[in-house]
Design a protein around this motif. Sequence first.
Motif, PDB file in Angstrom:
ATOM      1  N   THR A 178      -8.836  -7.855  -4.767  1.00 40.56           N
ATOM      2  CA  THR A 178      -7.898  -7.431  -3.498  1.00 40.56           C
ATOM      3  C   THR A 178      -8.660  -7.938  -2.286  1.00 40.56           C
ATOM      4  N   GLN A 179      -9.921  -7.958  -2.053  1.00 42.16           N
ATOM      5  CA  GLN A 179     -10.694  -8.277  -1.268  1.00 42.16           C
ATOM      6  C   GLN A 179     -12.198  -7.862  -1.574  1.00 42.16           C
TER       7      GLN A 179
ATOM      8  N   SER B  90     -12.764  -4.898  -3.820  1.00 45.18           N
ATOM      9  CA  SER B  90     -11.017  -3.848  -3.752  1.00 45.18           C
ATOM     10  C   SER B  90     -10.378  -4.358  -4.396  1.00 45.18           C
TER      11      SER B  90
END
Length: 309
Positions: A56-57, A10
């Motif tokens: 982000t992830q 993500s």
Amino acid sequence: MAVIEASGLSKSFDKKVVISGISLSVERGEIFGFLGQNGAGKTTTIRILLGLLAPTQGSARVLGSDLMHDDRVRGRVGVLLAHNGLYPRLTARENLVYYGRLYGCRDADRRAEELLFLVGLTDAADVAAGDLSTGMQRKIGIARAIFHNPEILFLDEPSSGLDPEAQHMVRALILNLAREQTITIFLSSHHLDEVQRVCTHVAILHSGKILVHDSVAHLTAGSGRTMYEVGLTDPGEGEKASEILTGLSGVGEVSVELNRIAMVLSGVAPHEVVGALVAGGVRVDEARHRAHSLEEIYLTVLQEAEAAV
């Protein structure tokens, strides 16, 4: 063996989510097509895989490593993004030799000659890159990206802006790299016909999420469904044929276009379909199995995604 892997990727910029929960894998030797509209998140995903952008992830691995932190493995990967990265006043040969020396190639001149031959531009070796056609420049760009004999090649829109002849040139080169040079290729493209011709597997991205991840052969075969098409002698019998087929058990998704009727078969043999039409007084000219085009699949997936919003 998977050589490219993404798990739960993500990425957000400020509060805008660009990609969300992307997971994919590419096996060694595949030509993997990454499809999606402008703004779907293709380039962002590629930049994360290349270690140019932190997610982000989630996590990304290429040849088992995170390229953001592993320079050694990064040297085993070739990249060609939107621009060819050529110096217009240098010749095709000079461009390749220059990049070869940057890569630390000990015999850059010899390698440059090999690549000029591989991409079919030996006769244009001494022409300034700025004077070459767009297709030739793209081929030199690909040659630059594989100068150091990478195991994996990332191509972002390699045929963008090219005329049909140049697209054919680039497509043939991609197939050669995969088959003869045994390079795994990750290809982002808007040209669906090109992707269907060269790719072994594809993923379809929409609004930052992967909706489809499958082999081209499986998708175009109808994902396990039997696609069938019947040609009628008289186009005027199309409505009558449609009524017969719609009422036949095991036949679904019947569509009529001029003198051709397409359908999906489930639990009924093709000869039974033809027999029912003939028994109903419909004259059949031909009948054959039908494969979906990747364009049809792509548009259907996007339409279903838009309708679900």
